[in-house]
Design an enzyme around this catalytic site. Structure first.
Site, PDB file in Angstrom:
ATOM      1  N   CYS A   1       0.795  -1.224   0.000  1.00 60.62           N
ATOM      2  CA  CYS A   1       0.000   0.000   0.000  1.00 60.62           C
ATOM      3  C   CYS A   1       0.827   1.274   0.000  1.00 60.62           C
ATOM      4  CB  CYS A   1      -0.972  -0.049   1.173  1.00 60.62           C
ATOM      5  SG  CYS A   1      -1.970  -1.546   1.065  1.00 60.62           S
TER       6      CYS A   1
ATOM      7  N   HIS B   1      -1.644   8.715   5.139  1.00 63.22           N
ATOM      8  CA  HIS B   1      -2.039   7.373   4.707  1.00 63.22           C
ATOM      9  C   HIS B   1      -3.472   7.130   5.181  1.00 63.22           C
ATOM     10  CE1 HIS B   1      -1.368   3.418   3.154  1.00 63.22           C
ATOM     11  NE2 HIS B   1      -1.643   2.850   4.299  1.00 63.22           N
TER      12      HIS B   1
ATOM     13  N   HIS C   1      -9.576   2.685   0.234  1.00 61.60           N
ATOM     14  CA  HIS C   1      -8.169   2.323   0.220  1.00 61.60           C
ATOM     15  C   HIS C   1      -7.870   1.631  -1.109  1.00 61.60           C
ATOM     16  CE1 HIS C   1      -4.208   1.310   1.060  1.00 61.60           C
ATOM     17  NE2 HIS C   1      -4.293   0.864   2.294  1.00 61.60           N
TER      18      HIS C   1
END
Lengths: 357, 84, 418
Positions: C172, C303, C338
């Site tokens: 990620c 994030h 996400h």
């Protein structure tokens, strides 16, 4: 770019753990032994491959933190352990730390497919094994190796098929040249699995013999290396063949790499192709035939001894060069070709007599 | 359905297997993380296996309660059955 | 064909083209409007069968007509993530006012970050193998499922050859890794241009994994909120066209932002949980690389996954570097989910848009800021602001951290759309 030097290397291969067995077998041109692969979904009990014999992750690494760990992570973590010699990395509190760049193709295809299978077949679609969830990130092998040895520098996983070893080497030397790591472990890894075998044979023929393993080199900047330099990485160049013209693109890549290295085909002591399957491999051999005399083409072991090792191929080619005896100062190169198009070349200057393996 | 009859033997076996313990190491109050070296994934694995093998649903927020065998049995006593 | 020669002096690197696919819009204009409006793209996932999952919500890309967007690679031959990467690359190229011939005349870099690559294709292969057995494995399965295919899809779509291509699978944080690789390639003169970013497609494997770990929110993703209950998986792509300042100025290109620098490091601590000190160290590495002081940063694109652990750890790391008065810190995942390997690339594009258009995108779905996340999250509505320097965070499983710094480029043209 200031040059990077390889000061150490290790491996886990079908010949055994560590660089000694691999180097000896490559010097002797011994084909890797075939043995049964792991028992798993879609595996054929009669099937054999050039696997690391009897490799079990938890036997190799111990039980702590290895529950559910997939095979490619195990192979990589053992190689990193062997390379670091059990000792922790030097100066890990320094600012940049030790980096790790691992080249892969698709990680553990078997692991991904079995995870999805558990979801499809479970009473509930979330009946997937929690201990395997860390494997679901394709960076598991590189990051788990970093965790085991507290390697806090840049940690990267690059997916580039059969180019993976070369691309990892290139990224690692850039991390050094661009001042982003003190030293970098670079290499590539591939696991044998039943599903990878089916995928590979469907693409490249039922007779394809599969291999697996991992090779990692320790790369340092030439000016600040603490280990004894075994080889200098002079150039890496890769690009993509348009419309099946592997020969044209590879010739251009070799030319660019040799130019960057400040040398030419006539100076090449040994040239090692990647032995790609199919027409890509035919064209790769043709280019070697056109550019290099037979002696240069025969001086180092062929990675065909190891079977089709996909992402691990490039790192095995480096091992073939690092294992070969000869005078210091020899120029050697490896080429890599992927049937999907990417082609590349790395040029090294070998700095030892190769006996250190 | 709540207030289940809890199969203690099965629950013990699951925990011993996941935490890789000898059977006599696990007591009713020995702590998974502090005493047996489990990590957060270990707790999720225990929850997951119990859900699967006993056919119950344990709410995610109960995860933090699963610190030892006694606590697992407590959570199980009031767990819902899985929908068929 | 001209090989770029290493530059004697490091070059300044600028962003001149953006391609975005997301649940709040396709193309940089829709994406900008979505960010400004605080649009939330949550919906029921339709990419795979979600029957039986505790939650079926996520962030899917809608209105993506692969056949219309792709000129060379055929949608029937490639997986969804590769289609996203290639389509977003073409968008970035168009947005930069460039064409394929321009790229072909210069050596370039294509790096695509991803978490899953074409795992969606492996999901389909698994289903087929369960019903058909080994006949499911066909001659094209290996290529279709290869992770390197994402970068290669971009190369094929634009018919390039003198290009170094790789797919970065650092989960990620992969989008920021790719931007970093492109930045170094341009800065050192190794490449004349770089198409970098990230792409991922929704798939069963990752959805099931996050659900099993209890990390999936039941309704919405609420970064930094007291009531945050997890993330929502998403899909999309963010592609950035980078070139040297010299190149952009010479051709009169509009510059979104300058890439000032980046940092990468590894926690080397836990497979899934981030570590505060290590994240703080990564931020410091990025600031140092960019020659930026903390007090010069106007905005952090976090994030911000909306999981209890990530958000508290990330904010603690930010405060470790910035002290008691950190800059505004927003979590765009509330809006777009996400998006895995695309996440930090879309975050970087959002950061560049904030600089170029003078606004701060909001943290949507916000009710009450967690006392453990004491920052101004710019709740629910974007605000106009003079944004000069933005920090874009990417934190991944395995402790792979990457932080990118973007800054306003005071172009001699001085023409900024406001």
């Amino acid at each position: 770019m200031s040059t990077a030097v390889i000061t150490d290397w290790s491996a886990v291969s079908p010949y055994g753990t560590g660089r000694g067995p691999l180097a000896a077998a490559l010097r002797a041109r011994t084909a890797a032994p075939e043995s049964a692969g792991p028992e798993e979904w879609t595996s054929d009990p009669a099937a054999t491959a050039r696997v690391v014999p009897g490799f079990e992750v938890r036997d190799a690494l111990g039980k702590a933190g290895t529950r559910g760990m997939d095979r490619i992570t195990g192979l990589t973590a053992v190689t990193v352990r062997e390379l670091l010699g059990g000792a922790g990395p030097v100066g890990e509190d320094d600012e940049l730390g030790t980096g790790l760049v691992l080249g892969v193709a698709s990680g553990s295809v078997q692991g991904f497919m079995e995870f999805t299978k558990a979801s499809l077949e479970g009473d509930s679609p979330i009946d997937v094994p929690p201990s395997k969830t860390p494997n679901m990130a394709m960076n598991r092998a590189a990051s788990a190796s970093a965790i085991r040895h507290r390697l806090k520098g840049p940690n990267s996983t690059v997916a580039a098929g059969r180019l993976a070893g070369l691309v990892a080497l290139d990224q690692a030397r850039r991390l050094l040249a661009d001042g982003r790591a003190e030293r970098v472990l670079a290499g590539s890894a591939e696991e044998y699995s039943a599903t990878r075998a089916h995928l590979t044979r469907a693409a490249h023929g039922a007779g394809t013999v599969l291999g697996e393993g991992c090779v990692m080199v320790l790369l340092e900047s030439a000016g600040t290396a603490t280990g004894t330099p075994l080889a200098e990485v002079l150039a890496v160049h890769h690009r993509v063949a348009p419309d099946g013209d592997f020969a044209g693109a590879l010739t251009a890549a070799v030319g660019a790499a040799l130019a960057e290295a400040g040398t030419g085909p006539a100076d090449v002591w040994a040239a090692v192709p990647s032995e790609a399957p199919g027409t890509a491999g035919d064209q790769e051999r043709r280019v070697h035939g056109e550019l290099f005399p037979a002696e240069a083409r025969g001086r180092a072991a062929s990675v065909a001894l190891l079977g089709e090792t996909a992402a691990a191929t490039g790192a095995y080619q480096l091992a073939a060069l690092l294992s070969e005896p000869g005078a210091p100062g020899r120029i050697a190169l490896v080429t890599a070709v992927d049937p999907d198009g990417p082609v590349g070349c790395a040029v090294l200057r070998l700095l030892t007599d190769g006996a250190a393996g | 359905m709540t207030a289940n009859t809890v199969d203690v033997t099965t629950v013990r076996a699951i925990i011993v297997d996941i935490l890789e313990l000898e059977d006599d190491e696990l007591t009713a109050t020995s702590l998974f993380i502090e005493d047996h070296g489990a990590d957060s994934l270990g707790a999720i694995e225990i929850l997951s296996r119990i859900e699967k093998e006993l056919g119950v649903v344990i709410p995610q927020e109960d995860l933090v309660k699963l610190v030892n065998l006694e606590a697992v049995l407590g959570v199980l006593a009031t767990a819902e059955r899985r929908q068929p | 064909m001209s090989a770029a020669r290493p530059a004697a002096q490091p070059r300044r690197v600028v962003l001149t083209g953006c391609g975005a696919l997301s649940s709040i819009g396709n193309g940089v204009e829709e994406f900008t409007e979505g960010l400004k409006a605080g649009r939330v793209g949550t919906g029921d996932i339709g990419v795979f069968d979600t029957t039986g999952f505790p939650s079926t919500r996520g962030h899917q890309v809608h209105g993506f007509d692969a056949a219309a967007r792709l000129h060379r690679i055929r949608p029937e031959d490639t997986g969804r993530a590769t289609q996203f990467a290639a389509a977003a690359a073409r968008m970035a190229l168009d947005d930069a006012g460039l064409d394929e011939e321009w790229l072909r005349a210069r050596r370039g870099t294509v790096v695509i970050g991803t978490t899953d690559g074409e795992v969606g294709e492996l999901d389909l292969l698994t289903e087929s193998a369960l019903s058909l057995g080994l006949a499911a494995f066909t001659g094209t399965s290996l290529s279709r499922t290869a992770t390197g295919g994402l970068a290669l899809g971009v190369v094929r779509e634009l018919a390039l050859s003198d290009v170094e291509s790789s797919t970065v699978a650092t989960a990620c944080a992969a989008g920021n890794y790719a931007i970093g690789a492109g930045f170094d390639a341009i800065r050192t003169g190794r490449s004349a241009w770089a198409l970098v970013g990230g792409a991922d497609a929704l798939n069963r494997k990752t959805f099931a994994g996050f659900a099993r770990l209890g990390l999936v929110a039941p309704d919405e993703c609420r970064p930094f909120d007291t009531g945050r209950l997890g993330l929502l998986t998403g899909e999309g792509a963010g592609l950035l066209l980078l070139e040297s300042e010299e190149s952009a100025l010479a051709r009169g290109a509009e510059i979104y932002a300058e890439v000032l620098g980046y940092g990468v490091n590894c926690d080397a601590s836990h497979p899934t949980a981030p570590e505060r000190d290590s994240v703080a160290r990564c931020i410091r590495l990025a600031l140092e690389n960019a020659s930026v002081k903390p007090e010069e940063v106007d905005l952090i694109s976090a994030h911000g996954t909306g999981t209890p652990t990530n958000d508290a750890t990330e904010i603690a790391a930010i405060r470790e570097v910035y002290g008691d008065r950190p800059p505004r810190t927003v979590g765009v995942k509330a809006m777009i989910g996400h998006t895995m390997g695309a996440a930090s690339a879309l975050g970087a594009i959002a950061s560049a848009l904030a600089i170029r258009h003078g606004f701060v995108p909001p943290t949507a779905n916000h009710r009450a800021t967690d006392p453990d996340c004491p920052v101004d999250v710019v709740p629910n509505a974007s605000v106009p602001a003079d944004v000069r320097i933005v920090q874009n965070n990417g934190l991944a499983f395995g402790g792979n951290n990457a932080v990118v710094l973007l800054g306003r480029h005071d172009s001699p043209r001085g023409e900024y759309a406001r």
